[in-house]
Design a protein around this motif. Structure first.
Motif, PDB file in Angstrom:
ATOM      1  N   LEU A  12       0.825  -1.212   0.000  1.00 45.14           N
ATOM      2  CA  LEU A  12       0.000   0.000   0.000  1.00 45.14           C
ATOM      3  C   LEU A  12       0.855   1.257   0.000  1.00 45.14           C
ATOM      4  O   LEU A  12       0.455   2.286  -0.540  1.00 45.14           O
ATOM      5  CB  LEU A  12      -0.944   0.009   1.207  1.00 45.14           C
ATOM      6  N   GLY A  13       2.020   1.179   0.624  1.00 42.88           N
ATOM      7  CA  GLY A  13       2.918   2.327   0.668  1.00 42.88           C
ATOM      8  C   GLY A  13       3.431   2.728  -0.700  1.00 42.88           C
ATOM      9  O   GLY A  13       3.849   3.870  -0.909  1.00 42.88           O
ATOM     10  N   ARG A  20      -7.125   5.786  -1.205  1.00 42.54           N
ATOM     11  CA  ARG A  20      -7.470   5.244   0.106  1.00 42.54           C
ATOM     12  C   ARG A  20      -6.710   3.955   0.322  1.00 42.54           C
ATOM     13  O   ARG A  20      -6.526   3.158  -0.588  1.00 42.54           O
ATOM     14  CB  ARG A  20      -8.973   4.993   0.186  1.00 42.54           C
ATOM     15  N   ARG A  21      -6.268   3.746   1.546  1.00 38.36           N
ATOM     16  CA  ARG A  21      -5.491   2.548   1.900  1.00 38.36           C
ATOM     17  C   ARG A  21      -6.279   1.738   2.918  1.00 38.36           C
ATOM     18  O   ARG A  21      -6.391   2.115   4.081  1.00 38.36           O
ATOM     19  CB  ARG A  21      -4.140   2.958   2.443  1.00 38.36           C
ATOM     20  N   ILE A  22      -6.836   0.638   2.451  1.00 39.67           N
ATOM     21  CA  ILE A  22      -7.709  -0.191   3.284  1.00 39.67           C
ATOM     22  C   ILE A  22      -7.222  -1.637   3.231  1.00 39.67           C
ATOM     23  O   ILE A  22      -6.882  -2.144   2.173  1.00 39.67           O
ATOM     24  CB  ILE A  22      -9.169  -0.120   2.796  1.00 39.67           C
ATOM     25  N   ILE A  23      -7.198  -2.279   4.397  1.00 40.24           N
ATOM     26  CA  ILE A  23      -6.844  -3.695   4.497  1.00 40.24           C
ATOM     27  C   ILE A  23      -7.999  -4.412   5.177  1.00 40.24           C
ATOM     28  O   ILE A  23      -8.474  -3.979   6.227  1.00 40.24           O
ATOM     29  CB  ILE A  23      -5.555  -3.897   5.325  1.00 40.24           C
ATOM     30  N   LEU A  24      -8.454  -5.507   4.574  1.00 37.25           N
ATOM     31  CA  LEU A  24      -9.410  -6.399   5.211  1.00 37.25           C
ATOM     32  C   LEU A  24      -8.632  -7.620   5.656  1.00 37.25           C
ATOM     33  O   LEU A  24      -8.139  -8.395   4.839  1.00 37.25           O
ATOM     34  CB  LEU A  24     -10.529  -6.802   4.244  1.00 37.25           C
ATOM     35  N   GLN A  44       3.162   1.512  11.518  1.00 41.97           N
ATOM     36  CA  GLN A  44       3.134   1.598  10.061  1.00 41.97           C
ATOM     37  C   GLN A  44       1.723   1.919   9.553  1.00 41.97           C
ATOM     38  O   GLN A  44       1.561   2.673   8.608  1.00 41.97           O
ATOM     39  CB  GLN A  44       3.642   0.292   9.442  1.00 41.97           C
ATOM     40  N   VAL A  45       0.699   1.360  10.199  1.00 43.54           N
ATOM     41  CA  VAL A  45      -0.696   1.658   9.847  1.00 43.54           C
ATOM     42  C   VAL A  45      -0.952   3.151  10.012  1.00 43.54           C
ATOM     43  O   VAL A  45      -1.533   3.807   9.133  1.00 43.54           O
ATOM     44  CB  VAL A  45      -1.680   0.834  10.706  1.00 43.54           C
ATOM     45  N   GLN A  46      -0.519   3.722  11.129  1.00 44.49           N
ATOM     46  CA  GLN A  46      -0.711   5.149  11.379  1.00 44.49           C
ATOM     47  C   GLN A  46       0.099   5.996  10.413  1.00 44.49           C
ATOM     48  O   GLN A  46      -0.383   7.024   9.918  1.00 44.49           O
ATOM     49  CB  GLN A  46      -0.351   5.481  12.821  1.00 44.49           C
ATOM     50  N   ARG A  47       1.305   5.581  10.128  1.00 44.78           N
ATOM     51  CA  ARG A  47       2.171   6.343   9.225  1.00 44.78           C
ATOM     52  C   ARG A  47       1.561   6.442   7.823  1.00 44.78           C
ATOM     53  O   ARG A  47       1.638   7.481   7.175  1.00 44.78           O
ATOM     54  CB  ARG A  47       3.555   5.710   9.154  1.00 44.78           C
TER      55      ARG A  47
END
Length: 73
Positions: A12-13, A20-24, A44-47
């Motif tokens: 995603l990076g 938008r960056r989404i992980i299920l 890393q999620v927050q970054r």
């Protein structure tokens, strides 16, 4: 599980920042033998300003009434 999430975040990076960056995440509640640690993954999620949706399951619990297999008692 956490190693997989770190790989997804790495991928995603590489995407444009405007997307938008989404992980299920579909996984068990427990992590088994990941080298990544939860604080590292959360940082890393927050970054990346990513959104993570969790769907947990238990492979030991069969609650489906439509399962044609007989249950062992």
């Amino acid at each position: 599980m956490l190693d997989g999430m770190m790989e997804a975040l790495r991928m995603l990076g590489e995407r444009p920042a405007k997307r938008r960056r989404i992980i299920l995440m579909i996984a068990e509640k427990r992590d088994r033998e990941s080298t990544a640690k939860l604080p590292q993954v959360m940082e890393q999620v927050q970054r990346l300003n990513a959104t993570v949706y969790w769907l947990t399951y238990s492979p030991f619990c069969n609650l489906s009434p439509l399962d044609p297999r007989p249950r062992k008692i």
